[in-house]
Write an enzyme that holds these catalytic residues in place. Structure first.
Site, PDB file in Angstrom:
ATOM      1  N   ALA A 193       0.892  -1.230   0.072  1.00 50.25           N
ATOM      2  CA  ALA A 193       0.148  -0.246  -0.043  1.00 50.25           C
ATOM      3  C   ALA A 193       0.796   1.257   0.137  1.00 50.25           C
ATOM      4  O   ALA A 193       2.080   1.063   0.000  1.00 50.25           O
ATOM      5  CB  ALA A 193      -0.812  -0.091   1.031  1.00 50.25           C
ATOM      6  N   GLU A 208       1.534   3.275   2.054  1.00 49.29           N
ATOM      7  CA  GLU A 208       2.385   3.685   3.117  1.00 49.29           C
ATOM      8  C   GLU A 208       3.088   2.269   3.744  1.00 49.29           C
ATOM      9  O   GLU A 208       3.349   2.066   4.910  1.00 49.29           O
ATOM     10  CB  GLU A 208       1.753   4.699   4.434  1.00 49.29           C
ATOM     11  CG  GLU A 208       2.098   5.926   4.355  1.00 49.29           C
ATOM     12  CD  GLU A 208       3.480   6.194   4.398  1.00 49.29           C
ATOM     13  OE1 GLU A 208       4.102   5.989   5.184  1.00 49.29           O
ATOM     14  OE2 GLU A 208       3.792   7.187   3.559  1.00 49.29           O
ATOM     15  N   SER A 209       3.358   1.446   2.866  1.00 52.32           N
ATOM     16  CA  SER A 209       3.898   0.015   3.084  1.00 52.32           C
ATOM     17  C   SER A 209       5.013   0.072   3.790  1.00 52.32           C
ATOM     18  O   SER A 209       6.183   0.486   3.351  1.00 52.32           O
ATOM     19  CB  SER A 209       4.108  -0.774   1.703  1.00 52.32           C
ATOM     20  OG  SER A 209       4.563  -1.853   2.063  1.00 52.32           O
ATOM     21  N   ASN A 210       5.064  -0.756   4.992  1.00 51.19           N
ATOM     22  CA  ASN A 210       6.184  -0.868   5.836  1.00 51.19           C
ATOM     23  C   ASN A 210       7.064  -2.056   5.083  1.00 51.19           C
ATOM     24  O   ASN A 210       8.375  -1.854   5.150  1.00 51.19           O
ATOM     25  CB  ASN A 210       5.920  -1.448   7.206  1.00 51.19           C
ATOM     26  CG  ASN A 210       5.310  -0.293   8.074  1.00 51.19           C
ATOM     27  OD1 ASN A 210       5.543   0.812   8.183  1.00 51.19           O
ATOM     28  ND2 ASN A 210       3.927  -0.642   8.647  1.00 51.19           N
ATOM     29  N   VAL A 229       7.363  -2.494   1.702  1.00 55.10           N
ATOM     30  CA  VAL A 229       8.187  -1.955   0.748  1.00 55.10           C
ATOM     31  C   VAL A 229       9.273  -1.142   1.289  1.00 55.10           C
ATOM     32  O   VAL A 229      10.407  -1.458   0.650  1.00 55.10           O
ATOM     33  CB  VAL A 229       7.377  -1.056  -0.119  1.00 55.10           C
ATOM     34  CG1 VAL A 229       8.237  -0.261  -1.330  1.00 55.10           C
ATOM     35  CG2 VAL A 229       6.339  -1.914  -1.012  1.00 55.10           C
TER      36      VAL A 229
END
Ligand code: PLP
Length: 340
Positions: free
Chosen positions: A71, A73-75, A77
């Site tokens: 998403a 705000e992906s942690n 990624v």
């Protein structure tokens, strides 16, 4: 044990410590926090243990470019970008709009992922994850490079194996302290971390319930997801008893709110409370919802004084800048008061 190859990313063991203020306020259960948010490089979080096995597999296949997705705000990624950088791999992060809410310009994880050198591609709501990953991998191949695709959350069989290491490590720490927790509480999203913990649950003293607070999917769907992850793990752990492992898992879907990626009043209250009373940073999408779930259980008397509960801090605080408007703070450039 397993012979799967592993690269080094986690500064293990991560700390396990008490939350004394929380315990004193509730006159109640002893709450210990397992600090996976401090798991080494890249802003930490539960994705690093997964990536130790996932990246080893990538390196073994001769890949030079990691392609992954999450998403806005992906942690995951962000952590993958850091892990790839550490191992000399390029990284492409596909960021999908999961909420329909325009991202703030203050994105925490997005900023960090690009700081770690990842190329970020923004994709609209409704994007098919598999197709997007396949398309990006094809582009990498067309450019003469070798891609390795990591699905959302890094929850492949290898990823779940990393989460199982967490159970083994935590079990050792609990035994050293001489405590037998009644529950382990954690946020559950793609289900890989909970599946890995369940796979390693025999290492935990006291036969604790694994209480997964769902951040998006209703109970039955989340449980099915965890079960599916356990089945993929059998490839790497042939002796794994899936039924027995799943038997330890309880899914709590009371904290989802409007859906995945959307802070709730309770999650923001939990973030504020732990910040003000313990100096501990949570996030409103994962650990805030999980802590809200634990507080609700204590409030309802379902966790009793005298019990020991472990809260697994799965990370996520690097996303906080993106959600600052949810904490009653004036947006940057707004009418906030200036210090000087
Ligand atoms: C990804 C993530 C989770 C969920 O882990 P899964 O293995 O996907 O269930 C929980 N907390 C944080 C902070 C995360 O980034």
């Amino acid at each position: 044990m397993t012979t799967s190859p592993r690269v080094d990313l986690v500064a293990a063991p991560t700390p396990l410590h008490a939350l004394p203020t929380l315990t004193a306020e509730r006159g109640g259960p002893r709450v210990l926090v397992k600090r996976e948010d401090l798991a080494g490089i890249g802003g930490g979080g539960n994705k690093l243990r997964k990536l130790e096995y996932v990246l080893a597999r990538a390196v073994a296949t001769g890949a030079d470019t990691i392609v992954t997705i999450g998403a806005h705000e992906s942690n995951h990624v962000r952590a993958t970008a850091a892990a790839a950088a550490r191992h000399g791999l390029a990284c492409i992060g596909l960021l999908v709009d999961e909420t329909g809410v325009a991202p703030t310009p203050n994105g925490g994880n997005r900023f960090l992922a690009s700081l770690f050198g990842a190329r970020l591609v923004h994709l609209p709501r409704g994007t098919d994850y598999e197709a997007a990953l396949a398309g990006a991998a094809a582009e990498v191949r067309a450019a003469g490079r070798v891609p390795f695709v990591v699905p959302a959350g890094g929850s492949t069989a290898e990823g779940c194996l990393g989460a199982r290491d967490l159970a083994v490590e935590l079990g050792g720490q609990l035994r050293e302290l001489g405590v037998e927790p009644s529950r382990i509480v954690l946020a559950t999203g793609t289900g890989g971390t909970l599946a890995g913990l369940a796979a390693g649950a025999d290492s935990l003293p006291g036969r604790p319930v694994l209480h997964g607070v769902s951040v998006g999917a209703p109970r039955a769907r989340q449980r099915a997801r965890v079960e599916a992850r356990l089945h993929t793990l059998v490839d790497l752990l042939p002796d794994l008893d899936v039924v027995r492992a799943l038997d330890r898992v309880v899914i709590d879907d009371a904290q989802i709110g409007p859906g995945y990626g959307v802070p709730t009043e309770a999650s923001c209250a939990a973030v504020s409370r732990l910040a003000r009373r313990e100096g501990l940073l949570l996030d409103p999408i994962y650990t805030g919802k999980a802590m809200a779930g634990l507080l609700a259980e204590i409030e309802a008397g379902r966790v009793r004084p005298g019990e020991v509960v472990v809260f697994v801090h799965t990370g996520g605080a690097p996303s906080l800048p993106a959600y600052q408007d949810h904490f009653g703070r004036a947006p940057a450039g707004g009418q906030g008061e200036h210090a000087t």
